[in-house]
Enzyme design. Structure first.
Site, PDB file in Angstrom:
ATOM      1  N   GLU A 227      -0.865  -5.526 -15.830  1.00 17.89           N
ATOM      2  CA  GLU A 227      -1.925  -4.582 -15.468  1.00 17.89           C
ATOM      3  C   GLU A 227      -2.014  -3.460 -16.499  1.00 17.89           C
ATOM      4  OE1 GLU A 227      -2.302  -3.908 -10.865  1.00 17.89           O
ATOM      5  OE2 GLU A 227      -0.184  -3.808 -11.444  1.00 17.89           O
TER       6      GLU A 227
ATOM      7  N   LYS B 212      -8.940   0.004  -6.110  1.00 13.90           N
ATOM      8  CA  LYS B 212      -8.535  -1.006  -7.087  1.00 13.90           C
ATOM      9  C   LYS B 212      -9.107  -2.353  -6.624  1.00 13.90           C
ATOM     10  CE  LYS B 212      -4.240  -2.084  -9.503  1.00 13.90           C
ATOM     11  NZ  LYS B 212      -2.804  -1.804  -9.480  1.00 13.90           N
TER      12      LYS B 212
END
Length: 121
Positions: free
Chosen positions: A22, A100
């Site tokens: 990520e 997110k």
């Protein structure tokens, strides 16, 4: 009664997350922000100096979201609250929602998010 300025659905690309991938590849984040302040003076005077510039707020949030990598959505929300309260003295409090949509979790969902509420001390 508390007045509000609402900035909803701000989107940014950032390098935040617990997992190395990520932080290396990055992903899209969304931020909703509610600012609590007295809007009567600005409403009566029609003078931006008695309110908060949406463009300035957007740039403050953008600076956090595209800046230093953080692990947690909670840390992003805290940093946004600190920066906004430090930069905009008319803001009495705020609500920050950091979303997110591409969280690395198997399953079908719109987004994962955190929401915090802070006020000036």
């Amino acid at each position: 009664m508390t007045d509000k300025i609402i900035l909803a659905g701000m989107e940014f690309f950032g390098f935040h997350g617990v997992f190395e991938e990520e932080r290396r590849l990055g992903q899209k984040f969304q931020v909703d922000l509610v600012l609590y302040l007295d809007l009567a003076p600005a409403g009566c005077s029609d003078n931006i100096e008695q309110s908060v510039s949406y463009a300035e707020v957007f740039e403050l949030v953008k600076g956090v979201m595209t800046g230093k990598s953080l692990n947690l959505l909670e840390a992003l929300a805290e940093e946004i609250s600190k920066v906004v309260l430090a930069s905009l003295p008319l803001v009495e409090g705020l609500k920050v929602v950091v979303k997110k949509p591409g969280a690395p979790i198997p399953g079908n969902f719109e987004y994962m998010a955190v929401e915090i509420n802070r006020k000036r001390i």
